[in-house]
Design a protein around this motif. Sequence first.
Motif, PDB file in Angstrom:
ATOM      1  N   ARG A  71       0.834  -1.209   0.000  1.00  0.00           N
ATOM      2  CA  ARG A  71       0.000   0.000   0.000  1.00  0.00           C
ATOM      3  C   ARG A  71       0.866   1.256   0.000  1.00  0.00           C
ATOM      4  N   ARG A  72       1.919   1.253   0.839  1.00  0.00           N
ATOM      5  CA  ARG A  72       2.821   2.406   0.892  1.00  0.00           C
ATOM      6  C   ARG A  72       3.531   2.611  -0.442  1.00  0.00           C
ATOM      7  N   ALA A  73       3.987   1.508  -1.066  1.00  0.00           N
ATOM      8  CA  ALA A  73       4.696   1.612  -2.342  1.00  0.00           C
ATOM      9  C   ALA A  73       3.775   2.159  -3.434  1.00  0.00           C
ATOM     10  N   ARG A  74       2.526   1.687  -3.455  1.00  0.00           N
ATOM     11  CA  ARG A  74       1.570   2.187  -4.456  1.00  0.00           C
ATOM     12  C   ARG A  74       1.283   3.669  -4.250  1.00  0.00           C
ATOM     13  N   LYS A  75       1.124   4.067  -2.996  1.00  0.00           N
ATOM     14  CA  LYS A  75       0.857   5.474  -2.704  1.00  0.00           C
ATOM     15  C   LYS A  75       2.034   6.342  -3.136  1.00  0.00           C
ATOM     16  N   LEU A  76       3.253   5.884  -2.841  1.00  0.00           N
ATOM     17  CA  LEU A  76       4.447   6.625  -3.233  1.00  0.00           C
ATOM     18  C   LEU A  76       4.555   6.724  -4.754  1.00  0.00           C
ATOM     19  N   ALA A  77       4.278   5.615  -5.458  1.00  0.00           N
ATOM     20  CA  ALA A  77       4.339   5.621  -6.916  1.00  0.00           C
ATOM     21  C   ALA A  77       3.280   6.548  -7.503  1.00  0.00           C
ATOM     22  N   ARG A  78       2.080   6.549  -6.901  1.00  0.00           N
ATOM     23  CA  ARG A  78       1.006   7.416  -7.385  1.00  0.00           C
ATOM     24  C   ARG A  78       1.377   8.882  -7.204  1.00  0.00           C
ATOM     25  N   LYS A  79       1.932   9.228  -6.047  1.00  0.00           N
ATOM     26  CA  LYS A  79       2.341  10.610  -5.797  1.00  0.00           C
ATOM     27  C   LYS A  79       3.448  11.032  -6.754  1.00  0.00           C
ATOM     28  N   GLN A  80       4.393  10.112  -7.012  1.00  0.00           N
ATOM     29  CA  GLN A  80       5.494  10.412  -7.930  1.00  0.00           C
ATOM     30  C   GLN A  80       4.959  10.635  -9.345  1.00  0.00           C
ATOM     31  N   ALA A  81       4.013   9.806  -9.772  1.00  0.00           N
ATOM     32  CA  ALA A  81       3.436   9.949 -11.112  1.00  0.00           C
ATOM     33  C   ALA A  81       2.665  11.261 -11.238  1.00  0.00           C
ATOM     34  N   ILE A  82       1.992  11.676 -10.178  1.00  0.00           N
ATOM     35  CA  ILE A  82       1.271  12.949 -10.197  1.00  0.00           C
ATOM     36  C   ILE A  82       2.260  14.095 -10.303  1.00  0.00           C
ATOM     37  N   ARG A  83       3.371  14.015  -9.537  1.00  0.00           N
ATOM     38  CA  ARG A  83       4.391  15.070  -9.590  1.00  0.00           C
ATOM     39  C   ARG A  83       5.017  15.183 -10.971  1.00  0.00           C
ATOM     40  N   GLU A  84       5.221  14.044 -11.633  1.00  0.00           N
ATOM     41  CA  GLU A  84       5.846  14.043 -12.950  1.00  0.00           C
ATOM     42  C   GLU A  84       4.851  14.347 -14.062  1.00  0.00           C
ATOM     43  N   GLY A  85       3.573  14.400 -13.730  1.00  0.00           N
ATOM     44  CA  GLY A  85       2.551  14.733 -14.722  1.00  0.00           C
ATOM     45  C   GLY A  85       2.092  13.551 -15.545  1.00  0.00           C
ATOM     46  N   LEU A  86       2.393  12.348 -15.128  1.00  0.00           N
ATOM     47  CA  LEU A  86       1.984  11.164 -15.877  1.00  0.00           C
ATOM     48  C   LEU A  86       0.500  10.868 -15.700  1.00  0.00           C
ATOM     49  N   ILE A  87      -0.011  11.149 -14.526  1.00  0.00           N
ATOM     50  CA  ILE A  87      -1.446  10.986 -14.283  1.00  0.00           C
ATOM     51  C   ILE A  87      -1.973  12.282 -13.670  1.00  0.00           C
ATOM     52  N   ALA A  88      -3.261  12.493 -13.852  1.00  0.00           N
ATOM     53  CA  ALA A  88      -3.885  13.704 -13.324  1.00  0.00           C
ATOM     54  C   ALA A  88      -4.102  13.574 -11.825  1.00  0.00           C
ATOM     55  N   ALA A  89      -3.954  14.679 -11.154  1.00  0.00           N
ATOM     56  CA  ALA A  89      -4.197  14.702  -9.718  1.00  0.00           C
ATOM     57  C   ALA A  89      -5.684  14.537  -9.466  1.00  0.00           C
ATOM     58  N   PRO A  90      -6.070  13.888  -8.377  1.00  0.00           N
ATOM     59  CA  PRO A  90      -7.498  13.743  -8.082  1.00  0.00           C
ATOM     60  C   PRO A  90      -8.126  15.105  -7.845  1.00  0.00           C
TER      61      PRO A  90
END
Length: 107
Positions: free
Chosen positions: A52-71
């Motif tokens: 769960r922690r790894a997924r959350k970290l990856a999601r935050k990193q992807a949002i910072r890099e602009g790969l996925i849209a922020a909620p």
Amino acid sequence: MQVFVRDNNVDQALRILKKKMQREGVFREMKLRGHYEKPSERKVREKSDAIRRARKLARKQAIREGLIAAPVKKPYDKRPTRAALPSVAPTSPKTPQLNQNLRNRAN
């Protein structure tokens, strides 16, 4: 852990204490120690927590890099108080209108 009571405001001090305990993980620890947890269950829980922690970290990193849209955050919409509502003259009672609707259905 230490909380100071200012101006004899115990309620505020209690809220601050609860917030500090929440941040420190005291409540979660109490919940875990409330009953015996088998070593195999502990391993499963710790592994799922790590995932769960790894997924959350990856999601935050992807949002910072602009790969996925922020909620999209919902705007804080506080309901207006009764005093803020415009004053409207009271309308006629609903019973005559209800009786009229019942008559119309009967016909």
